[in-house]
Design an enzyme around this catalytic site. Structure first.
Site, PDB file in Angstrom:
ATOM      1  N   GLY A 133      36.981-116.289  32.073  1.00 33.41           N
ATOM      2  CA  GLY A 133      36.446-115.893  32.927  1.00 33.41           C
ATOM      3  C   GLY A 133      37.643-114.872  33.763  1.00 33.41           C
ATOM      4  O   GLY A 133      37.007-114.012  34.616  1.00 33.41           O
ATOM      5  N   LYS A 140      36.693-113.735  21.131  1.00 30.46           N
ATOM      6  CA  LYS A 140      36.651-113.108  22.498  1.00 30.46           C
ATOM      7  C   LYS A 140      37.801-111.936  22.373  1.00 30.46           C
ATOM      8  O   LYS A 140      37.561-111.101  23.142  1.00 30.46           O
ATOM      9  CB  LYS A 140      37.428-114.247  23.476  1.00 30.46           C
ATOM     10  CG  LYS A 140      36.257-115.021  23.975  1.00 30.46           C
ATOM     11  CD  LYS A 140      36.603-115.968  25.032  1.00 30.46           C
ATOM     12  CE  LYS A 140      35.377-117.016  25.353  1.00 30.46           C
ATOM     13  NZ  LYS A 140      35.751-118.202  26.206  1.00 30.46           N
ATOM     14  N   ASN A 171      45.966-119.625  18.719  1.00 27.45           N
ATOM     15  CA  ASN A 171      46.073-120.738  19.513  1.00 27.45           C
ATOM     16  C   ASN A 171      47.576-120.975  19.883  1.00 27.45           C
ATOM     17  O   ASN A 171      48.177-121.525  19.127  1.00 27.45           O
ATOM     18  CB  ASN A 171      45.494-122.076  19.076  1.00 27.45           C
ATOM     19  CG  ASN A 171      45.450-123.305  20.155  1.00 27.45           C
ATOM     20  OD1 ASN A 171      46.289-123.191  21.163  1.00 27.45           O
ATOM     21  ND2 ASN A 171      44.580-124.421  19.930  1.00 27.45           N
ATOM     22  N   ASN A 224      43.752-124.827  30.477  1.00 31.34           N
ATOM     23  CA  ASN A 224      44.294-126.154  30.277  1.00 31.34           C
ATOM     24  C   ASN A 224      45.775-126.333  30.442  1.00 31.34           C
ATOM     25  O   ASN A 224      46.640-125.197  30.290  1.00 31.34           O
ATOM     26  CB  ASN A 224      43.950-126.885  29.001  1.00 31.34           C
ATOM     27  CG  ASN A 224      44.531-125.796  27.713  1.00 31.34           C
ATOM     28  OD1 ASN A 224      45.777-126.198  27.247  1.00 31.34           O
ATOM     29  ND2 ASN A 224      43.892-124.906  27.226  1.00 31.34           N
ATOM     30  N   CYS A 226      59.015-127.524  36.462  1.00 33.39           N
ATOM     31  CA  CYS A 226      59.779-128.086  37.416  1.00 33.39           C
ATOM     32  C   CYS A 226      58.950-129.242  38.455  1.00 33.39           C
ATOM     33  O   CYS A 226      59.680-130.006  38.972  1.00 33.39           O
ATOM     34  CB  CYS A 226      60.138-126.968  38.527  1.00 33.39           C
ATOM     35  SG  CYS A 226      61.543-126.024  37.638  1.00 33.39           S
ATOM     36  N   CYS A 280      30.428-130.244  31.518  1.00 28.81           N
ATOM     37  CA  CYS A 280      31.499-129.108  31.738  1.00 28.81           C
ATOM     38  C   CYS A 280      31.860-128.689  33.185  1.00 28.81           C
ATOM     39  O   CYS A 280      31.056-129.314  34.136  1.00 28.81           O
ATOM     40  CB  CYS A 280      30.530-128.141  30.964  1.00 28.81           C
ATOM     41  SG  CYS A 280      29.297-127.247  32.013  1.00 28.81           S
ATOM     42  N   CYS A 334      64.911-130.365  36.290  1.00 27.78           N
ATOM     43  CA  CYS A 334      63.660-130.016  35.372  1.00 27.78           C
ATOM     44  C   CYS A 334      63.970-130.423  34.023  1.00 27.78           C
ATOM     45  O   CYS A 334      65.027-130.511  33.399  1.00 27.78           O
ATOM     46  CB  CYS A 334      63.605-128.423  35.347  1.00 27.78           C
ATOM     47  SG  CYS A 334      62.207-127.856  34.417  1.00 27.78           S
ATOM     48  N   CYS A 349      64.654-123.772  31.014  1.00 26.37           N
ATOM     49  CA  CYS A 349      64.793-123.591  32.658  1.00 26.37           C
ATOM     50  C   CYS A 349      65.895-123.660  33.302  1.00 26.37           C
ATOM     51  O   CYS A 349      66.525-123.098  33.961  1.00 26.37           O
ATOM     52  CB  CYS A 349      63.534-124.439  33.151  1.00 26.37           C
ATOM     53  SG  CYS A 349      63.446-124.356  35.188  1.00 26.37           S
TER      54      CYS A 349
END
Lengths: 428, 428
Positions: B96, B140, B163, B200, B245, B266, B319, B324
C-alpha cells in the site's frame, strides 16, 4: 475479447474442413489462424473486470475487496463501515487532487461519485498520479470513469463534462446536486459532501455559491503554484466562513485571474504534494461521513518544513454573498437549541457513567476529558454575533510563509478594506 | 495490435478477390470481417506506450510530461531538477505504501528504481491505491513493472521477486544494492536511497542490517494496524539511531511476530493513510536527493486528530547491532572535520554578504536568520559521545497516543532493560 477470438478460430476451422478448392486458400487460412493465435496471447493481458459485490463482507479471504476496510470495525475505529454505500460525494475538478480523491473514495467503496471537469488528459498531466499516457486526448471525466469503474464496479459513477463557471454549466451542476434519485429519503440536497479540487478562484466561487444556496457542506482543497504546499478546508454554510467571507486578494480586487497567466509559463506540480492533499481531504471526508476522529476545519501542508498549520474561520457578518448571510441567520436561530441538545446529551452520558473507576484496572483513576463541548454562547444574542473575522494563528512558534493568495494572510483591516473595494466594484 | 488486425483485414480481402468458389465461403468471410472490425474497435482502448524522452525539457506544451516538474526550477524550489535522472532508489515492499511511492518517483522521472517483493496481488489489496483488479494473481513486482513502465518508459526498472528475510534473498538484496552499473563513478553503494515499505519487523531488521553494513542512508515507513496512523523516519548509519538502537518491543523480546497473527483476523488499511504516508515519504526523498527544504528525521501522522509529531533519535552507543557501532565510531571520527567545514562555509557566505541592506526595497532592513548552524560540539571528545538515547518529545502540548510498538514510547530505562533481555536471548 478472448471468447470472440475463440469463435473466430472455430469459424476458420469449419471453413477449412469444407475444403472449397486450391492450396493457396488453405495456406491463407493457416496464416490467419496463426495470427489469431498471436492475438489471443496479446488479448490475455487485456483488462478483466471484477464482478459486483452484493454486500460488504468482513471475511478474511484474499478474494474479498472489502476485508481490510471492514476490519476498521473490529479495530474500533468505525461503528458501521458499510454505511459508506449510502453516501454520495461530488468532486469538482478531476485534476491532480480530484482524480486521486476519486480513486481513494472508489477503493473505499463509496456509494456514488459525481465527477465534474471539462478538460482533456495531456502528457503534461503525467507528473501527477492517476491518469495514464494511453488516456491522452480523452476527457478527464471519461478517462476517470473508465479507470474507476474497472477498479470498483460497485460504485455508482455519474460524470459531467462541463465548466461550472458558465451559466449552462452552473445550472446543470445545481440540478445534479439536487437530484435525489440515489437516496430519495435523504434530507437536504442529493449529495452528502462536495469536494472542490479546482485550480482557480472563479470555480471555487461557483462551488461556494452553489453550496451556500443549497446549504451544502463542502470541502475546499488547493495546492500552491510552486507545488510545495497545500491545504484543505471544511465549509459549513452559516457555521464557518464561506469562501467569500474572506476572499483571496485576486477575487476581492475583481481582477480576472486569467489575465494574470503568462504565455509559456506554467505552475509547478508534484505527485507527492497532490497525493498528500488528496489523502488528507478524503481522510477528513471519511471522518465526517462515518463519524470517527475529529474533522479539521482547516489543515495546511508546508512540505519544505513538514509543518501542518491549523485554524478556524467564523463567518463574516458582512459577507458579500447574500446566500451566506441567509445561512448565517438560520444558523444563529437554531444554535441555542442545538447547543442545548448537545449539553443534554453530554449530561445524560455523564449520568450513565458508573460512580466507581471507569476501568477496574485503572488504579490511578485517570480518565480522558471530553473536549467536544459546544462553543460558549453569551446570554445576549448581539454578543453571540461574530463581530467580523476571527482568526487563530497556526500553533507553530516559528515564522510561516503562506501562499500570497491565502485568506489566512489577510489581517482584519485588509479584509474590511478589500470588502469595501469589492462592494464598490460590484456596485458599478 | 491494431496494425496486426489491419493486416488481417487485407488478407481477407485478397482471399475474397480470388473467389475460389461457393457462396458460403463468401458469407463466412463477410462474417469474419465484421468480427475483425469489432475487434479493432475493442483494441482501440488497449494501452499505447509513450516513447522515451531524451532530455527533460521545461517547454510549456501539453505533450511535455516534464514541464510541471521543470517548473520547480523557475519557481526557485529546485536548482537542477534534471539531476533526478542520476538517482537510484530501492523500494523494499511494494504494498500500500511502496507501490504508491514507486508510482510517485516514476512520475517524477527518477533515474532508476529497484523493487523488492515476493507477494502476489489479491482482490483484498484493492482498498489501497495502485494495483488493479485485472492484475490479481500476478506477482506485485511484475504488476508494478508493467504499470510503471507504461506510465514512464524513461525510468530504468529492476524488480526482484524475493523475500529479503531469507538467506538467499538477503544476499541477492545486498548484491543488488552494491551493483554500480547504472552510475559506475558513484561513491558508496549503487543506490542513493533505500525506502523500507514493509509490514513486519523482521523485514525492517533485514533492511537495517543491510544499510548498516553498506553505510547506506535509508527511510523507514509504517502504518498502524488500525489504519489511522503512520510515520516516516530517516536513518543515516552512525549519525541517527538505527532500527536496532531502540527496537520495538516485539523485536527486543525475541518473539516471532508471525506467531502473533490470528486466523481470520487481518489488519485494517485505508488508501488515504497509505497515500499520505507514501506522499510524505517521497516528498522527503525528493528533498534529500534534490537538496531543497528540510528533511524530517521523523514525522508521524495521526489521522484522527490530524496531528503530525516530529522527533529526533540519536544512535545508541550500546546498540546490539555491530555494524551500527562501527558506523557510530566512523561518524564521531569525521564529525569535527565536518562541523568545521560547515562553519567555514557559513563564515565564507557571511563575508560575501554586502554591507548595505540585503534588498534595496527592504526599508526595515529585516532579514531571516539562518538556522542551519551545526550542532554544538563540546571540546572533549568524551563529552561529544552520546551517553545513551536522547529523545525530543513531539511539539504538541496535548497527550498523544503512539502505536504500542513505536520506539518513541519506550523510556530510556525500558530500552536498557529490553536490550539486556535481547542480549541474554541472543546469547542462548
Amino acid at each position: 475479447m478472448e471468447a470472440e477470438l475463440k469463435e473466430m478460430l472455430n469459424d476458420l476451422d469449419s471453413l477449412k474442413q469444407s475444403q472449397p478448392d486450391p492450396s493457396n486458400l488453405a495456406s491463407s487460412i493457416l496464416k490467419l489462424q496463426s495470427r489469431v493465435e498471436h492475438l489471443t496471447k496479446l488479448a490475455k493481458s487485456a483488462p478483466v473486470r471484477r464482478t459486483k459485490v452484493q454486500d460488504m463482507s468482513a471475511e478474511v479471504v484474499d478474494s474479498n475487496p472489502y476485508s481490510r476496510l471492514m476490519a476498521l470495525q473490529r479495530m474500533g475505529i468505525v461503528d458501521n463501515y458499510e454505511r459508506i454505500r449510502d453516501f454520495s460525494v461530488a468532486i469538482v475538478g478531476i485534476g491532480g487532487v480530484g482524480s486521486v480523491a476519486a480513486e481513494m473514495l472508489t477503493r473505499c467503496g463509496i456509494g456514488r461519485l459525481l465527477l465534474y471537469d471539462y478538460d482533456k488528459v495531456e502528457l503534461a498531466n503525467m507528473n501527477r498520479l492517476f491518469f495514464r499516457p494511453e488516456q491522452v486526448g480523452m476527457t478527464k471525466t471519461d478517462a476517470a470513469s473508465q479507470t474507476l469503474s474497472d477498479i470498483n464496479p460497485d460504485v455508482v459513477l455519474e460524470s459531467f463534462t462541463l465548466n461550472i463557471t458558465t451559466v449552462q454549466g452552473f445550472e446543470t451542476f445545481m440540478s445534479s446536486l439536487r437530484n435525489k434519485s440515489f437516496r430519495p429519503n435523504k434530507e437536504g440536497s442529493g449529495v452528502d459532501l462536495v469536494l472542490s479540487c479546482v485550480d482557480n478562484y472563479e470555480a471555487r466561487m461557483a462551488v461556494n455559491q452553489a453550496c451556500n444556496e443549497l446549504n451544502q457542506t463542502w470541502m475546499e482543497s488547493g495546492v500552491s503554484e510552486d507545488a510545495v504546499s497545500g491545504h484543505i478546508q471544511l465549509l459549513i454554510p452559516g457555521e464557518t466562513a464561506c469562501f467569500a467571507c474572506a476572499p483571496p486578494l485576486v477575487v476581492a480586487s475583481g481582477v480576472d485571474e486569467r489575465t494574470l497567466k503568462r504565455e509559456g509559463v506554467c505552475a509547478a506540480s508534484l505527485p507527492t504534494t497532490m497525493g498528500v492533499v488528496a489523502g488528507l481531504l478524503v481522510q477528513n471526508t471519511l471522518k465526517l461521513l462515518l463519524q470517527f476522529g475529529q474533522v479539521s476545519p482547516y489543515l495546511g501542508y508546508n512540505s519544505l518544513k513538514d509543518f501542518f498549520p491549523t485554524m478556524e474561520m467564523r463567518p463574516n457578518p458582512q459577507c458579500s454573498n447574500a446566500a451566506c448571510l441567509e445561512r448565517q441567520k438560520e444558523y444563529l436561530l437554531v444554535k441555542p437549541a442545538r447547543d442545548a441538545a448537545i449539553i443534554a446529551k453530554m449530561e445524560a452520558e455523564a449520568l450513565s457513567v458508573p460512580e466507581g473507576p471507569l476501568h477496574t484496572d485503572n488504579e490511578w483513576n485517570i480518565s480522558v476529558v471530553d473536549d467536544s463541548a459546544p462553543e460558549r454562547t453569551d446570554a445576549t444574542s448581539s454578543d453571540a454575533l461574530p463581530e467580523g473575522l476571527t482568526r487563530e494563528l497556526p500553533a507553530a512558534d516559528e515564522f510561516q510563509k503562506f501562499p500570497a493568495a491565502e485568506p489566512a494572510t489577510a489581517t482584519f483591516d485588509d479584509i474590511e478594506e478589500l470588502r469595501k473595494q469589492l462592494d464598490a466594484l460590484n456596485a458599478d
